[in-house]
Design a protein around this motif. Sequence first.
Motif, short mmCIF file in Angstrom:
data_model
loop_
_atom_site.label_atom_id
_atom_site.label_comp_id
_atom_site.label_asym_id
_atom_site.label_seq_id
_atom_site.Cartn_x
_atom_site.Cartn_y
_atom_site.Cartn_z
N ARG A 397 0.84 -1.21 0.00
CA ARG A 397 0.00 0.00 0.00
C ARG A 397 0.87 1.26 0.00
NH1 ARG A 397 -2.46 -0.75 4.53
NH2 ARG A 397 -4.08 -2.08 3.69
N PHE A 398 1.88 1.28 0.85
CA PHE A 398 2.78 2.44 0.90
C PHE A 398 3.56 2.57 -0.40
CE2 PHE A 398 4.56 5.20 4.39
CZ PHE A 398 5.30 6.02 3.56
N GLY A 399 3.98 1.43 -0.97
CA GLY A 399 4.70 1.46 -2.25
C GLY A 399 3.87 2.06 -3.36
N ARG A 400 2.58 1.74 -3.37
CA ARG A 400 1.68 2.32 -4.38
C ARG A 400 1.55 3.83 -4.19
NH1 ARG A 400 -2.85 -2.48 -3.88
NH2 ARG A 400 -2.02 -3.85 -5.53
N GLN A 401 1.51 4.28 -2.93
CA GLN A 401 1.42 5.72 -2.66
C GLN A 401 2.67 6.44 -3.15
OE1 GLN A 401 0.73 5.82 1.56
NE2 GLN A 401 -1.41 5.20 1.39
N ILE A 402 3.84 5.81 -2.96
CA ILE A 402 5.08 6.41 -3.46
C ILE A 402 5.05 6.47 -4.98
CG2 ILE A 402 7.59 6.13 -3.63
CD1 ILE A 402 7.51 4.91 -0.83
N HIS A 403 4.53 5.41 -5.61
CA HIS A 403 4.41 5.38 -7.08
C HIS A 403 3.55 6.55 -7.55
CE1 HIS A 403 3.62 2.76 -10.91
NE2 HIS A 403 4.18 3.92 -11.18
N GLU A 404 2.45 6.79 -6.87
CA GLU A 404 1.58 7.92 -7.23
C GLU A 404 2.32 9.25 -7.08
OE1 GLU A 404 -1.74 7.43 -4.65
OE2 GLU A 404 -2.48 5.61 -5.66
N TYR A 405 3.10 9.36 -6.00
CA TYR A 405 3.89 10.58 -5.78
C TYR A 405 4.89 10.78 -6.91
CZ TYR A 405 7.12 13.87 -3.59
OH TYR A 405 7.92 14.96 -3.33
N ASN A 420 13.16 1.42 -12.25
CA ASN A 420 13.79 0.14 -11.93
C ASN A 420 13.53 -0.25 -10.48
OD1 ASN A 420 14.84 -0.08 -14.51
ND2 ASN A 420 16.84 0.74 -13.97
N CYS A 421 13.56 0.75 -9.59
CA CYS A 421 13.27 0.49 -8.17
C CYS A 421 11.80 0.11 -7.97
CB CYS A 421 13.61 1.72 -7.33
SG CYS A 421 15.37 2.09 -7.25
N LEU A 422 10.91 0.71 -8.75
CA LEU A 422 9.49 0.36 -8.67
C LEU A 422 9.26 -1.09 -9.10
CD1 LEU A 422 7.87 3.63 -10.03
CD2 LEU A 422 7.41 2.61 -7.79
N ILE A 423 9.93 -1.52 -10.15
CA ILE A 423 9.81 -2.92 -10.60
C ILE A 423 10.23 -3.85 -9.47
CG2 ILE A 423 10.74 -4.67 -12.18
CD1 ILE A 423 11.04 -2.41 -14.27
N ASP A 424 11.35 -3.53 -8.84
CA ASP A 424 11.86 -4.37 -7.74
C ASP A 424 10.88 -4.37 -6.57
OD1 ASP A 424 14.21 -5.80 -6.41
OD2 ASP A 424 13.90 -4.13 -5.03
N MET A 425 10.35 -3.19 -6.22
CA MET A 425 9.42 -3.09 -5.09
C MET A 425 8.16 -3.91 -5.33
SD MET A 425 6.34 -1.57 -4.07
CE MET A 425 6.09 -0.22 -5.20
N GLY A 437 3.66 -3.86 -15.51
CA GLY A 437 3.06 -2.62 -16.01
C GLY A 437 4.05 -1.46 -16.01
N VAL A 438 4.83 -1.33 -14.94
CA VAL A 438 5.86 -0.28 -14.88
C VAL A 438 6.87 -0.49 -16.00
CG1 VAL A 438 7.77 0.65 -13.52
CG2 VAL A 438 5.61 0.11 -12.40
N PHE A 439 7.30 -1.74 -16.17
CA PHE A 439 8.28 -2.07 -17.21
C PHE A 439 7.74 -1.71 -18.59
CE2 PHE A 439 10.09 -5.02 -20.32
CZ PHE A 439 11.45 -4.90 -20.07
N ASP A 440 6.49 -2.07 -18.86
CA ASP A 440 5.91 -1.81 -20.19
C ASP A 440 5.77 -0.32 -20.48
OD1 ASP A 440 5.71 -4.53 -20.62
OD2 ASP A 440 3.62 -4.66 -19.97
N MET A 441 5.58 0.50 -19.44
CA MET A 441 5.37 1.94 -19.63
C MET A 441 6.68 2.72 -19.71
SD MET A 441 2.16 2.52 -19.91
CE MET A 441 2.04 4.28 -19.58
N MET A 442 7.79 2.06 -19.48
CA MET A 442 9.07 2.79 -19.49
C MET A 442 9.49 3.16 -20.91
SD MET A 442 11.16 0.53 -16.65
CE MET A 442 12.72 1.38 -16.87
N PRO A 443 9.72 4.46 -21.17
CA PRO A 443 10.15 4.86 -22.51
C PRO A 443 11.58 4.41 -22.81
CG PRO A 443 10.13 6.76 -21.04
CD PRO A 443 9.52 5.63 -20.29
N GLN A 444 12.38 4.29 -21.75
CA GLN A 444 13.75 3.81 -21.88
C GLN A 444 13.98 2.68 -20.88
OE1 GLN A 444 16.00 7.50 -21.26
NE2 GLN A 444 16.75 7.31 -23.35
N LYS A 445 14.76 1.71 -21.29
CA LYS A 445 15.09 0.58 -20.41
C LYS A 445 16.58 0.31 -20.52
CE LYS A 445 10.61 -1.69 -21.35
NZ LYS A 445 10.16 -0.81 -22.44
N ASN A 446 17.19 -0.12 -19.41
CA ASN A 446 18.57 -0.57 -19.46
C ASN A 446 18.65 -2.00 -18.95
OD1 ASN A 446 18.25 -0.31 -16.69
ND2 ASN A 446 19.66 1.42 -16.49
N SER A 447 19.84 -2.52 -18.82
CA SER A 447 19.99 -3.93 -18.42
C SER A 447 19.41 -4.17 -17.03
CB SER A 447 21.47 -4.33 -18.45
OG SER A 447 22.23 -3.51 -17.59
#
Length: 753
Positions: A397-405, A420-425, A437-447
Motif C-alpha cells: 500500500r505504501f509502495g503504491r502511494q510512493i508510485h503515485e507521488y 527500476n526500483c518500482l519494478i523491484d518493489m 506494467g511499470v516495465f511496459d510503460m518505461m520509454p527507456q530501459k537498461n539492463s
Amino acid sequence: MNRALFLCRHMQQLGTRPDHYTFPFLLKACGELSSFRRGVAIHAVVCRDGFDYNVFACNALLAMYARCGAFEEASRVFHEIMNKGIDDIISWNSMVAAHVKSGSPQLALDLFVKMTKSQNDNFGPNRSDIISLVNVLPACASLRAASEARQIHCHSLKNNLFSDLFVGNAIIDVYAKCGMMDDALKVFKTMNIKDVVTWNAMVTGYSQNGYFENALELFKEMQKECIALNVVTWSAVIAGYAQRGLGHEALGVFRQMQHSGSDPNAVTMISLLSACAAVGALSYGKETHAHALRKCLMRWDDDDGEGKDHMVQNSLIDMYSKCKTFNAARFIFDSIPLVERNVVTWTVMIGGYAQHGDANVALKLFSEMILKTSSVAPNPFTISCALIACARLSALRFGRQIHEYVIRSWYGDGMLFVSNCLIDMYSKCGDLGAAQGVFDMMPQKNSVSWTSLMTGYGMHGRGSEALRIFEEMQNVGLVPDGITFLVVLYACSHSGMVNEGLRYFHSMSRDYGVDAGAEHYACVVDLLGRAGRLDEAQNMIEGMPMKPTSVVWVALLSACRVHANVELAEYATEQLLASESENDGSYTLLSNIYAIAGRWRDVARIRLLMKKSGIKKRPGYSWIEDKNGHAVFFVGDRSHPQSRQIYTLLANLIGRIKAIGYVPQTNFALHDVDDEEKSSLLSEHSEKLALAYGILTSFPGSTIRITKNLRICGDCHNAITFISMIVDHDIILRDSSRFHHFSKGSCSCGGYW
C-alpha cells in the motif's frame, strides 16, 4: 581588512579624501570581509565624488559585490561600465568569475564568447588573457562542456597562453571532469613546468573517472619524485579506495598521511568515513568523528550557497547507519535543524534505516520529509531508499502511494532509476502485474530494468516467463553479463527447470564469454539440490575450479534439509566450519535436519554448541499488512488484541482441512515431545496465525499477502495449500527464499522451495 577600513576613516578625519587608487583597496577589504553594507556605503561615496567613470574604481565595485554574493548588483555595475564605454578585460573577467561563483556556468561561458568577439579598443591586442581562461574553464567543467573546453584549449595555444602553469592546470582539470583522461594526459605530458596542483588534477581525475590503478601509479610516482603531497593528493587516493569498498586500504593511506604531517580537511574526513562505512569499521569511524570535532571540521566552509556545510554530518550519519549504530546516526540527524537539512541529510538517514535498520522508521521519516514544511523535495535516491523499505516490509500500500507521488512529481532523467526500483518493489511485494506494467510503460530501459523484471518472475517461480524476458533482452541488443546469468539460474532453480538451468550454465563461457564465479556454482548446486539430485550437486562442488565459498555449502545444506539427507548435511557443515564460515543459519539448518530425523541428542549437542559460541538462533516471525500498518506474529503469539478470534478461527480451519485429508507433519515440530503436543505446536506457527488474521480481517475474494523472515515450515506449506481449497482467497506468502502463491489447493512453487 578591518584595519584598512579604519585607516580610511582616519585619513578622512585628517582631511584627505580617497581617490581612484584608494577605492580599489577599500572595496577589496569589503569583499574579503563579505561586508555588503560597508561596500554599498563606499559605492555611494564613489558616485558622490565623481569616480563612477573611473574603470579601476568600477571594476573594484564589481569584484566586491561578487565576493559578497550580491550577483545582481555586480551585474548591474557591469552593465553600467559597458554603457559608459569604460569596460576593459578586467571588467569582463570579473563578471565571468561572478557568474561561475553564482552557479551560472552557462552565463559565464556565453559572456566569455562575447568577450572574445568584442571590438573594444580598451582590450589591447588580445581580447582575453590568462585570467580569462582560468575563470571560464571551471564553467566548462561544471557543464561537462567538452567541445567548448577543446575550443578554449585551442584558443590558449593560438594566443600563446597555454604555457602558463595556471592555464595548463585548469585545462587538465576540465578534461578530467569531462571524463577525457586521454586528453588530460596529453596536456600533462606537454607541460614543461608542473606543480603539485598539476599532479593532483591528474590523480583526482583518474580516481573520479574509475581509473584508480592509474591514479595509484601517479601517486606512487609523486612519492618517488619527492613531490610534496598535500591534502588534495592524500584525499583523492583515500576517496579512490573508499569508492571501491577497499576501506582497510583507505585507512592505511590515511595513517601514511598522518605520519607525513599533512592535516586532513573536510573532504578527507568524508572520504575516510565512506571507507569506514564500507567495511563496517565502527571504531575507526568514531575516531574519525572525534578527529573532525577536535580539528573543527564538522562544517564545510564553502560559500557556494548549496548547503555543502553539512556534508561531514551527512557522512557521519551514513557511516553510523551502515555500522548499525542508529542511536548515534539519529542523534546527528536530529541535531541538524529542520530548515538546514538538505536532501542528502534526509536520504542517508532514510537509506540507513531502509537497508540496515528498521524499515518502518525509514517510511515514517520519508512521510515526515514529504509532509513537513522542510522545503526539501526527495530526489531519485530518496525515492529508491523508500522503495527499498517498502520491499523489505512487503508494504504494498505504501509502495503504491510512493508510485503515485513519483507520477505527480516526475523525475526527468532520474525516472529510469526510479522505475527500476518500482519494478523491484512491486516484485518483492508480490504484485508482478504492477511490476510488468511499470516495465511496459518505461520509454527507456537498461539492463537493470530487464534483470529486475526477470528476477521478479524468478522469485515467484515463473521460470518460463523469466527465460522469455532473457531472450527478449538479447533481441533488443543487450549483452548478458554475470549478474544476468545469476538471475537466469536462480529462476530455473525456483521453477524446477533443471535441464534448462544446466544448459544456460554451460553456455555462459562458451557462447557469451562470461566466466562462472562461485555464486553461479552455488546457484547450480541449489538447482540440483532442490530437484533431489544431491550426488550431482556434490560432484559439481568437487569439480569447481575455485575453492567453494560458504554460499555453496549453505546451498547444499539447504537441499539436505528438504530431502532429509543427514550424512551429506554433516559433511557440508564440516566444510563450512573448516572454512571458518560458521553462522546461525548453518547451525540451525543442521539442528533442524537432526530434529526431522528424530536424532534429539544431536539436536541438543548443536544447540549447546551454539550457546557456547554465542550464536543465537533468529526467531521466526510473520507479518501481514493491515489498515494500521503491519500485524506481526511470533510462534504461539497471544499478544494481538484479536488473539482469541484468531485462535478460534485457526482451530476451525485446521479441523475442516483434516476432514479433507490434511495430516499434520509432526516431524516439522522441532521439539522432543509426543505427537499430540507436536500437532499443537505446529498449529501455533507464525505463518498460520498471520493467515488466520488475514482471513478474519479481509473481504471475501481479496488476496492475502503474508511475509515470513525465515523459510516457510513444511507443515505450514501443506496446511495453507489445503486451506486455499476451503477459503475464498488467493494467498501469497513470501519467505526468505521465494514467493508461494496458494490457490484452490495448489502452490506455484511446485515443490521447489
